[in-house]
Design an enzyme around this catalytic site. Structure first.
Site, PDB file in Angstrom:
ATOM      1  N   SER A 145       0.845  -1.197   0.000  1.00 24.83           N
ATOM      2  CA  SER A 145       0.000   0.000   0.000  1.00 24.83           C
ATOM      3  C   SER A 145       0.888   1.257   0.000  1.00 24.83           C
ATOM      4  O   SER A 145       1.673   1.424  -0.932  1.00 24.83           O
ATOM      5  CB  SER A 145      -0.951  -0.056   1.198  1.00 24.83           C
ATOM      6  OG  SER A 145      -1.981   0.878   1.046  1.00 24.83           O
ATOM      7  N   ASP A 221      -9.883  -5.819  -3.502  1.00 26.74           N
ATOM      8  CA  ASP A 221      -9.340  -4.777  -2.628  1.00 26.74           C
ATOM      9  C   ASP A 221     -10.354  -3.646  -2.494  1.00 26.74           C
ATOM     10  O   ASP A 221     -10.821  -3.092  -3.486  1.00 26.74           O
ATOM     11  CB  ASP A 221      -8.023  -4.262  -3.233  1.00 26.74           C
ATOM     12  CG  ASP A 221      -7.197  -3.438  -2.260  1.00 26.74           C
ATOM     13  OD1 ASP A 221      -7.768  -2.530  -1.628  1.00 26.74           O
ATOM     14  OD2 ASP A 221      -6.001  -3.707  -2.149  1.00 26.74           O
ATOM     15  N   HIS A 253      -7.433  -5.925   0.878  1.00 27.49           N
ATOM     16  CA  HIS A 253      -6.243  -5.108   1.173  1.00 27.49           C
ATOM     17  C   HIS A 253      -5.553  -5.530   2.477  1.00 27.49           C
ATOM     18  O   HIS A 253      -4.586  -4.909   2.899  1.00 27.49           O
ATOM     19  CB  HIS A 253      -6.662  -3.636   1.269  1.00 27.49           C
ATOM     20  CG  HIS A 253      -5.554  -2.651   1.048  1.00 27.49           C
ATOM     21  ND1 HIS A 253      -4.871  -2.551  -0.147  1.00 27.49           N
ATOM     22  CD2 HIS A 253      -4.975  -1.723   1.883  1.00 27.49           C
ATOM     23  CE1 HIS A 253      -3.943  -1.607  -0.051  1.00 27.49           C
ATOM     24  NE2 HIS A 253      -3.982  -1.100   1.164  1.00 27.49           N
TER      25      HIS A 253
END
Lengths: 274, 274
Positions: A145, A221, A253
């Site tokens: 991320s 996600d 995620h």
């Protein structure tokens, strides 16, 4: 550098250290996994940069990297994601301030005093690791991320310092995303020309990456609109960048996603570092 | 049964459920990993019982069982370690009350109303799992610390219900330990004859275990004096109990230890359940 904890893990040692940071102007904490091979001589290093809200601890406890790093003989460094402490400017939002350093050097007040995670990773922590741990001057870098953003931007801008690169669900195009525009504006100011060197898509478009690049992204996600993997996939294809963006069906995620592909990423780096 | 969360993990699903428990008189939460094989038909189940202070979450996020359960086609159930909630008696100590159910049915006030983790695991949650998840009536059981105690005592007392057994650093002889005497006294009263059926060493001495038994113990465990692995090793050797107690050099009591040997335990159970 002070040892905070030391746990045996897969025949090696999972250590946590803290140290005063000149770069960030505060005490910083990081974790280092040393595989069993490090007892016989220096080993290559894989840097893992974490995402928003994380510390050094999330990936250390939930990522599952130790098992594979032990098998392949890699050290893994898990830095924190920002400067920390009572004297360090923070923000109520989860995505600005502490836990959200974005791996850049802030140039604006009130952030510029402490928020220098780019220099911290590229220079200060790198020196500390190389001076104090049994590692070779061979470095791979990955992250999740915001940390995937950090991994790609730092590697592309410092291609002589890193030998392998991958990312898990990176913030791929922050100059076009609410995960990016807000932070780049706060930390760097409103002149968007200063933002480009912190955008993985724009950097890859301009410089490419010297090796091949592995990116995993979950199709389930919840943050796809903020991550913008399509921008990265597009520029990699247009530039004929060696590598692959793998869309993994149904993964979200969370660290369940990172954990599920940790083995592939460790193998990817080991094949290029060993 | 209500789905709390659902994350893709190693091609399968890591789910968390909550449900009203008649046995414990409160709402209970548990986690269930379903491997990819469960999409094609029912799979055997491995029960993982957690230790003091844990919930369903610790092993789910830090144990690393999913990777190996996915490979071998086992479901893994992670129950909570006690009844929970504002109406449930608790204690300020970390090792009594909520988070410390010890996998028994309390018979004394004020504990006996809710603290019925033995029946919850053996009967209620087993039925819920079998009625609602794609599992076979083939069960292995393992656990860590207080959960290792739970795994051995529950399996030995219910040998027809479980087909394989292992433990990580179990509280092996609680009737002789401060991790045991305090809790058995509080939950069951001072008549020590009622304690024997909650002591792995005493139960193995009397009944043995129908199969072979795998126990891992770290030699660097900070709680060795409370766990008393020597009592278990002694009774297994005297009784010629098939199995092994492996003293793992330098490992402590943390989840870094559990994670390091999760693969061996999942393989152990898979070989006996498949």
């Amino acid at each position: 550098m002070e040892l905070v904890s030391d746990n045996r893990s897969f025949g090696g040692r999972q250590k946590v250290f803290k140290h005063p940071s000149n770069t960030c102007g505060c005490e910083m904490t990081f974790a280092a996994y040393l595989p069993p091979q490090a007892e016989r001589g220096p080993v290559p290093v894989l840097w893992y940069l974490s995402g928003l809200t994380c510390t050094h601890e999330n990936a250390m406890t939930k990522g599952g990297f130790q098992e594979h790093a032990s098998e392949h003989g890699l050290a893994v460094i898990f830095p924190d994601t920002s400067p920390r402490g009572a004297g360090v400017k923070d923000d109520e939002a989860y995505d600005l301030g502490q836990g959200a350093g974005f791996y850049l050097n802030a140039t604006r007040n009130p952030w510029k005093t402490h928020y220098r995670m780019y220099d911290y990773i590229v220079s200060e922590l790198r020196s500390i690791v190389m001076d104090n741990l049994p590692v070779q001057d061979k470095h791979g870098i990955t992250g999740h991320s915001m940390g995937g953003h950090g991994a790609i931007t730092i590697a592309v801008r410092n291609a002589t310092l890193f030998d392998s690169l991958s990312a898990f669900a990176p913030i791929a195009n922050p100059t076009k995303s609410d995960w990016g525009r807000k932070q780049l504006s706060a930390y760097l100011g409103d002149d968007e020309s200063s933002w480009a060197e912190h955008d993985a898509t724009l950097l890859l478009e301009e410089h490419g990456w010297k090796g091949d690049l592995l990116v995993d992204q979950g199709s389930g996600d919840q943050f796809l609109d903020l991550l913008k993997p399509e921008a990265l996939a597009d520029v990699m294809a247009r530039r004929r960048q060696p590598g692959q963006v793998r869309m993994q069906e149904g993964y979200d995620h969370s660290y369940f996603f990172v954990n599920s592909f940790a083995r592939d990423h460790v193998r990817w780096h080991a094949a290029r570092l060993n």
